[in-house]
Design an enzyme around this catalytic site. Structure first.
Site, short mmCIF file in Angstrom:
data_model
loop_
_atom_site.label_atom_id
_atom_site.label_comp_id
_atom_site.label_asym_id
_atom_site.label_seq_id
_atom_site.Cartn_x
_atom_site.Cartn_y
_atom_site.Cartn_z
N GLY A 1 0.83 -1.21 0.00
CA GLY A 1 0.00 0.00 0.00
C GLY A 1 0.85 1.24 0.00
O GLY A 1 2.04 1.19 0.35
N CYS B 1 5.22 -6.13 1.75
CA CYS B 1 5.57 -4.71 1.80
C CYS B 1 4.83 -4.00 2.93
O CYS B 1 5.13 -4.22 4.09
CB CYS B 1 5.33 -4.06 0.43
SG CYS B 1 6.20 -2.49 0.21
N TYR B 2 3.83 -3.17 2.63
CA TYR B 2 3.07 -2.53 3.70
C TYR B 2 2.46 -3.60 4.60
O TYR B 2 2.36 -3.41 5.82
CB TYR B 2 1.95 -1.66 3.10
CG TYR B 2 1.12 -0.94 4.14
CD1 TYR B 2 1.41 0.38 4.49
CD2 TYR B 2 0.05 -1.57 4.76
CE1 TYR B 2 0.64 1.04 5.45
CE2 TYR B 2 -0.72 -0.92 5.71
CZ TYR B 2 -0.43 0.39 6.06
OH TYR B 2 -1.17 1.05 7.00
N HIS C 1 7.84 -7.37 -3.53
CA HIS C 1 6.57 -7.71 -4.19
C HIS C 1 6.75 -8.96 -5.06
O HIS C 1 7.23 -8.88 -6.18
CB HIS C 1 6.10 -6.55 -5.07
CG HIS C 1 5.61 -5.37 -4.28
ND1 HIS C 1 4.29 -5.25 -3.88
CD2 HIS C 1 6.25 -4.29 -3.79
CE1 HIS C 1 4.14 -4.12 -3.20
NE2 HIS C 1 5.32 -3.52 -3.12
N GLU D 1 4.44 -10.62 -6.48
CA GLU D 1 3.38 -10.71 -7.48
C GLU D 1 3.74 -10.11 -8.83
O GLU D 1 3.10 -10.41 -9.84
CB GLU D 1 2.09 -10.06 -6.95
CG GLU D 1 2.14 -8.56 -6.77
CD GLU D 1 2.65 -8.11 -5.40
OE1 GLU D 1 2.33 -6.99 -4.99
OE2 GLU D 1 3.38 -8.90 -4.76
N ASP E 1 -18.17 -11.42 -23.02
CA ASP E 1 -18.69 -11.48 -21.65
C ASP E 1 -20.18 -11.79 -21.63
O ASP E 1 -20.63 -12.71 -20.93
CB ASP E 1 -18.42 -10.16 -20.92
CG ASP E 1 -16.95 -9.82 -20.84
OD1 ASP E 1 -16.13 -10.75 -20.98
OD2 ASP E 1 -16.61 -8.63 -20.67
N LYS F 1 -10.64 -11.93 -17.29
CA LYS F 1 -10.99 -12.02 -18.70
C LYS F 1 -10.50 -13.32 -19.33
O LYS F 1 -11.25 -13.97 -20.09
CB LYS F 1 -10.40 -10.83 -19.46
CG LYS F 1 -10.90 -10.69 -20.89
CD LYS F 1 -12.32 -10.14 -20.92
CE LYS F 1 -12.75 -9.77 -22.31
NZ LYS F 1 -14.06 -9.09 -22.32
#
Length: 525
Positions: free
Chosen positions: A62, A89-90, A176, A178, A235, A381
């Site tokens: 964050g 992290c945060y 991070h 990710e 969609d 998606k």
């Protein structure tokens, strides 16, 4: 608005609590790649309000400082769940703040790559990630170990790059994992979710089909009927097919031809959905109504609102004509909401600043008092595309480029008239046709032609012309948050430009847009 809540906890679930990082959604996305269901909720989520128990919890990064007066903090009840916790992290600084407040502004900020040095190679979290490159993005850092924790990894600028509780499965990492810049970050996340949380890797679209059809049938019951708007895009088509598989002809799809669809779109959608997929579809020709309401309007935001409002009126009018067999009113409305839309709405930071409004049926729900069914609400998606293929929808439709709700109305810059729409529509058709012929369609995320509100001098048949300008756009992107223009060969652009000028009356010049996003958006309006 009556809303049907989606089911959580059917699959083993990792809960991601979002502290507002720009990377938070990537944590969820990475876990899905391992067939692990992950759900993101704001960091302010009250644990007592959850109707399900996660297998593990991840606290995201964050942009805040945990010691600031207005800093967000996690519900302490998360620690009473007795499940593994990973702070990123945060999130790690939050763990430290709760357990001794050992967080301060670093002497120097750390943004970019760093080399990870694992001290405890036997720890399950860092199995296979020693000495990898990790991505840092922080100004604060730990200046001491929080109570009850030990250091298990360091970097040159972060002596507490990885920490672990001495007796509980609670971890913190300063980097991070990710983002793709952390070379073995996905391995670390899999270690946490699979080896530490013992999460079953059963999140697949094959399993999702079975569980979602069963859930829809239980929710709707044996007699109730459902309506939904379709556009011909992936969609709404996937959502409609899934609903048809669940309840058959009790689902009523409505396609509103607003006069600003692609060339032959209404006819093609009807053929695909009715003949190809067995969907109960009604096509409504409201082109004149939409174009009449758009007369004289040039502002793109006004165009979007007019189209959205007109759609609501037309859809509501048509829905009233549908009379369920049991004499009851229709109770449910299908909507093709995807997980990125959900993330945007529940993010701790709140919805992003409006760059441009999106066409949806938001205003319709309050008026009609329908219960909302969103079968794709938990899907990204690419998961929707895979689901579509499993449901028997053609590759061409499943991988079709996005098309905006306001359609060609926002690709005709300036006033939208029938003539202007025809020019933009024909140019776009030629452009996409040539892209497909060149075998480039699946390599491009989105491509389209738009008509500019300017005229240019030209020469045709030895005569001076003064006609309009077409701009072509094609982008490469993975998430549509950022995008770059597609590098066509010169010969390709030459061919497309020649065809458009020769085959579309009213066009004297063709240009190609080479602006990235940002600073530009994908669409011109």
């Amino acid at each position: 608005m009556a809303k049907v809540e989606q089911v959580s906890g059917i699959f083993d679930t990792i809960l991601v609590l979002d502290f507002g990082s720009q990377y938070s959604h990537l944590i969820t996305r990475r876990l899905r790649e391992f067939n692990i269901y992950a759900e993101m909720l704001p960091c302010t989520q009250k644990i007592s309000e959850l109707s399900w128990k996660p297998k593990g919890v991840i606290l995201s990064g964050g942009p805040y400082s945990v010691y600031a007066e207005d800093a967000p903090h996690v519900d302490h009840a998360v620690f009473d769940l007795n499940v593994p916790i990973l702070g990123i992290c945060y999130g790690m600084q939050e763990l430290a703040w709760i357990n001794g407040k050992q967080v301060a502004r670093g002497e120097k900020r750390e943004y970019g790559p760093a080399t990870l040095n694992v001290l405890d190679k036997a720890d399950a979290l860092f199995n296979g990630v020693d000495h990898s490159i990790v991505w840092m993005s922080h100004g604060d850092k730990l200046n001491g170990l929080p109570t009850g924790f030990k250091t298990i990894a360091t970097s040159d600028n972060s002596p507490y790059c990885g920490i672990a509780h001495e007796s509980k499965p609670i971890y913190g990492i300063q980097f991070h994992p990710e983002v793709t810049h952390s070379t073995l970050g996905k391995t670390l996340l899999k270690n946490f979710a699979v080896d530490i949380c013992k999460t079953e890797q059963n999140w697949t679209m094959e399993n999702f089909i079975d569980t979602e059809i069963k859930r829809i049938r239980e929710l709707v019951g044996p007699t109730a009927e459902v309506i939904g708007a379709v556009s011909g895009g992936v969609d709404s088509t996937v959502a409609s097919k899934l609903m048809t598989e669940a309840i058959g002809d009790r689902f009523h799809a409505i396609l509103v031809d607003n006069g600003v669809l692609r060339l032959n779109e209404a006819e093609n959608v009807k053929k695909t959905l009715v003949e190809g997929l067995g969907i109960n579809l009604t096509v409504v020709d409201a082109a004149d109504e939409f174009l009449s309401n758009l007369k004289g309007v040039t502002d793109p935001e006004k165009k979007r609102k007019i189209i959205g409002n007109t759609f609501i009126h037309v859809f509501e009018r048509e829905a009233e004509k549908i009379k369920p067999k049991d004499g009851q009113e229709i109770q449910y409305l299908l909507q093709g909401t995807l997980y990125p839309d959900v993330i945007e709405s529940i993010s701790f930071k709140g919805p992003s600043q409006t760059i441009k409004t999106h066409h949806n049926v938001g205003g319709l729900l309050e008026n009609m008092k329908l219960k909302l069914i969103e079968p794709l609400r938990e899907l990204f998606k690419d998961e929707v595309r895979h689901l579509g293929e499993l449901l028997g929808i053609s590759h061409e439709l499943v991988w079709r480029h996005p098309f905006p709700g306001p359609g060609i109305a926002i690709r005709v810059l300036g006033e939208v008239t029938k003539k202007q729409v025809e020019i933009a529509r024909k140019a776009d058709y030629i452009y996409i046709e040539e892209i497909r012929k060149a075998g480039l369609y699946d390599k491009i995320a989105q491509a389209f032609a738009c008509l500019l509100p300017v005229k240019s001098v030209g020469v045709m048949g030895d005569q001076r012309t003064y006609e309009q300008v077409i701009a072509l756009r094609a982008i490469e992107t993975t998430d549509f948050m950022t995008a770059d223009w597609y590098p066509f060969e010169h010969a390709f652009l030459k061919k497309v430009a020649s065809r458009i000028v020769n085959e579309v009356d009213g066009v004297a010049r063709v240009t190609y847009d080479i602006t990235s996003k940002p600073p530009a958006t994908v669409e011109w309006e």
